[in-house]
Design an enzyme around this catalytic site. Structure first.
Site, short mmCIF file in Angstrom:
data_model
loop_
_atom_site.label_atom_id
_atom_site.label_comp_id
_atom_site.label_asym_id
_atom_site.label_seq_id
_atom_site.Cartn_x
_atom_site.Cartn_y
_atom_site.Cartn_z
N TYR A 19 72.58 32.76 17.43
CA TYR A 19 71.74 31.63 17.01
C TYR A 19 71.91 31.31 15.52
O TYR A 19 70.93 31.03 14.83
CB TYR A 19 70.27 31.92 17.32
N TYR A 146 61.95 29.07 28.61
CA TYR A 146 63.13 29.79 28.15
C TYR A 146 63.22 31.07 28.96
O TYR A 146 62.30 31.88 28.95
CB TYR A 146 63.06 30.12 26.66
N ASP A 240 58.29 35.81 34.71
CA ASP A 240 59.18 36.30 33.66
C ASP A 240 58.31 36.90 32.55
O ASP A 240 57.83 36.19 31.67
CB ASP A 240 60.06 35.17 33.13
N LYS A 269 62.82 43.33 26.54
CA LYS A 269 62.17 43.36 25.22
C LYS A 269 61.33 44.63 25.00
O LYS A 269 61.89 45.67 24.69
CB LYS A 269 61.37 42.08 24.99
C1 LIG Z 1 63.87 36.74 25.33
C2 LIG Z 1 63.56 36.24 26.70
C3 LIG Z 1 64.51 36.31 27.73
C4 LIG Z 1 65.92 36.76 27.50
O1 LIG Z 1 65.99 38.10 27.13
P1 LIG Z 1 67.29 38.65 26.37
O2 LIG Z 1 67.12 40.12 26.35
O3 LIG Z 1 67.26 38.02 25.00
O4 LIG Z 1 68.48 38.21 27.16
C5 LIG Z 1 64.11 35.91 29.00
N1 LIG Z 1 62.87 35.46 29.24
C6 LIG Z 1 61.94 35.38 28.28
C7 LIG Z 1 60.58 34.90 28.62
C8 LIG Z 1 62.25 35.75 26.97
O5 LIG Z 1 61.32 35.63 26.00
#
Ligand SMILES: *Cc1c(COP(=O)(O)O)cnc(C)c1O
Length: 442
Positions: A19, A146, A240, A269
């Site tokens: 990015y 996202y 998600d 994360k």
């Molecule tokens: C950061 C994020 C992703 C992607 O995760 P990465 O480990 O960066 O590939 C997917 N969904 C959500 C909601 C996110 O915040």
């Protein structure tokens, strides 16, 4: 031989950063050490990590307990192929995740980041319908969502500047509006209309908080209504929780605020407390059973070299130990309450368009001119925070805090002060020289 102050230049010679517009970006700041919520730069300056290093860090940097568990695992078993073999860390972590995941989740599929966790979730949902003999093609997602940077994840994410070069390669997705307060009925109606079409395989959503969209928030009540519609029309639901998981929203998962539960959950994360790259996709027994068959073509043909890496699973187990301690739960409550108080104080100040808060996440949206000024303000606010010794990465004219839970009251005060400084800056009370370097902030 490079001298000690040339790390950034050596980086610049060989590294392509995520990015980052490499032509115009400022040189990166070399970080040599971390402790608690602080990161220490090569030049000795310290920074408060108010964004938890891209939303991953829960318990502070270089946490001794996690470090010890990781070191022990490294000396015992660093990795093993995860097809045909298993290992204690993966098994114990799966058992413990199932215990705390939203009700109904019963199986863990490991991968190695958030995007791959989402890919697995989408493949589970799509193949579920094929395996059960009623193929359904379409996916529904929020317009500003996202879900990651791989192709499937991009397809279910916003059609934004991030994905523009790839639009023609992305599969078609039906987008519905985010049901922000006051706009709930529109979204419910949009989903009801789409649901009439029998061809919908799944609805994927960021529960309660859309991170990259700018920490956009909506209520558990309206999410429950959306899930009700999905259940009524036999649409699979994918929560998600990559960003919202592990205490971020106040509860362990954002889905814990909602009575109806998802079929599939994606995690990454905070999954390892921000120590190791790991992803997980969980599902309920209904999904899992649709893949059990004598016909091998009904297998979920997906896997990554580093699936269920033992070191990452150990980091995850250690992070979970810390998360469930009373002290950490008290920290989460402390952050939530302090954010709430700060939000109330700043909400009516000039230059503030809106303040949003959910648990440990606080977002402040500045009235900073039209959209064409967004990136200028983003750069200005980013540099301003860095000068104060605070890492805050604006999303356009939105600044947000998503700190490690161990951030001290004193450090948090400094972050709040920085945001108040930004408010003065935006309302023009204080002259500020805009930076010469520009970067694209996501
Ligand atoms: C950061 C994020 C992703 C992607 O995760 P990465 O480990 O960066 O590939 C997917 N969904 C959500 C909601 C996110 O915040």
């Amino acid at each position: 031989m490079p001298t000690s102050d040339s790390l950034a230049l050596r980086d610049h010679n060989f590294i392509w950063h995520p990015y980052t517009q490499m032509k115009t970006a400022a040189l990166p700041i070399p970080i040599v050490r971390g402790e608690g919520a602080l990161l220490y730069a090569e030049d000795g300056k310290s920074y408060i990590d108010a964004v938890a290093s891209w939303w991953v860090n829960l318990h502070g940097h270089a946490h001794p307990y996690i470090a010890q568990k990781v070191a022990e695992q490294l000396q015992t078993l660093e990795h093993v192929i995860f097809a045909g073999f298993t290992h204690p860390a993966a098994v114990t972590f799966a058992e413990r995740l199932i215990e705390i995941l939203p009700q109904g989740q019963s199986r863990i599929f490991y991968s190695d980041n958030g995007s791959t966790a989402v890919e697995v979730a989408l493949k589970m949902a799509i193949q579920y319908w094929q395996n059960t003999g009623t193929p359904k093609r379409k996916i529904i997602a929020f317009r500003d969502s996202y879900h990651g940077d791989t192709f499937g994840a991009m397809a279910v994410s916003a059609r934004s500047a991030f994905t523009a070069p790839f639009w023609s390669y992305l599969f078609e997705v039906a987008f519905i509006d985010v049901p922000i307060p006051g706009r709930e009925e529109e979204t419910v109606k949009q989903l009801e209309e789409l649901a009439q079409d029998g061809d919908i395989a799944a609805f994927i959503y960021e529960p309660l908080v859309l991170g990259t969209a700018g920490m956009v928030m909506y209520s558990p009540e309206v999410l429950d209504r959306l899930l009700e519609i999905c259940q009524q029309f036999d649409i699979l639901t994918i929560a998600d929780e990559v960003m919202t998981g592990f205490g971020r929203t106040g509860h362990t998962f954002a889905s814990d605020y909602v009575p109806r539960k998802p079929d599939i959950v994606t995690l990454s994360k905070g999954l390892t407390g921000g120590t190791m790259a790991l992803g997980a996709t969980s599902c309920n027994e209904k999904i899992y059973e649709a893949f059990l068959h004598d016909d091998k073509r009904k297998t979920l043909f997906h896997g990554h070299s580093y699936t269920a890496n033992p070191v990452a699973c150990s980091a995850g187990l250690a992070s979970l130990d810390l998360l469930l301690q009373d002290g950490t739960q008290q920290d989460i409550n402390r952050l939530s309450l302090r954010h709430e108080t700060f939000a109330q104080g700043i909400a009516t100040m000039p230059g503030i368009a809106q303040v949003r808060q959910q648990g440990t996440i606080l977002a402040v949206e500045f009235e900073a001119g039209g959209t064409s000024y967004f990136s200028k303000w983003g750069d200005t606010l980013y540099s301003f925070a860095l000068e104060q010794g605070v890492i805050l990465r604006p999303l356009g004219n939105i600044i947000y805090i998503i700190p490690p839970y161990c951030i001290t009251d004193e450090q948090l005060d400094k972050v709040y002060q920085t945001i108040l400084g930004m408010q003065e800056l935006v309302t023009g009370k204080r002259y500020f020289e805009p930076p010469t370097n520009t970067t694209l902030h996501d």
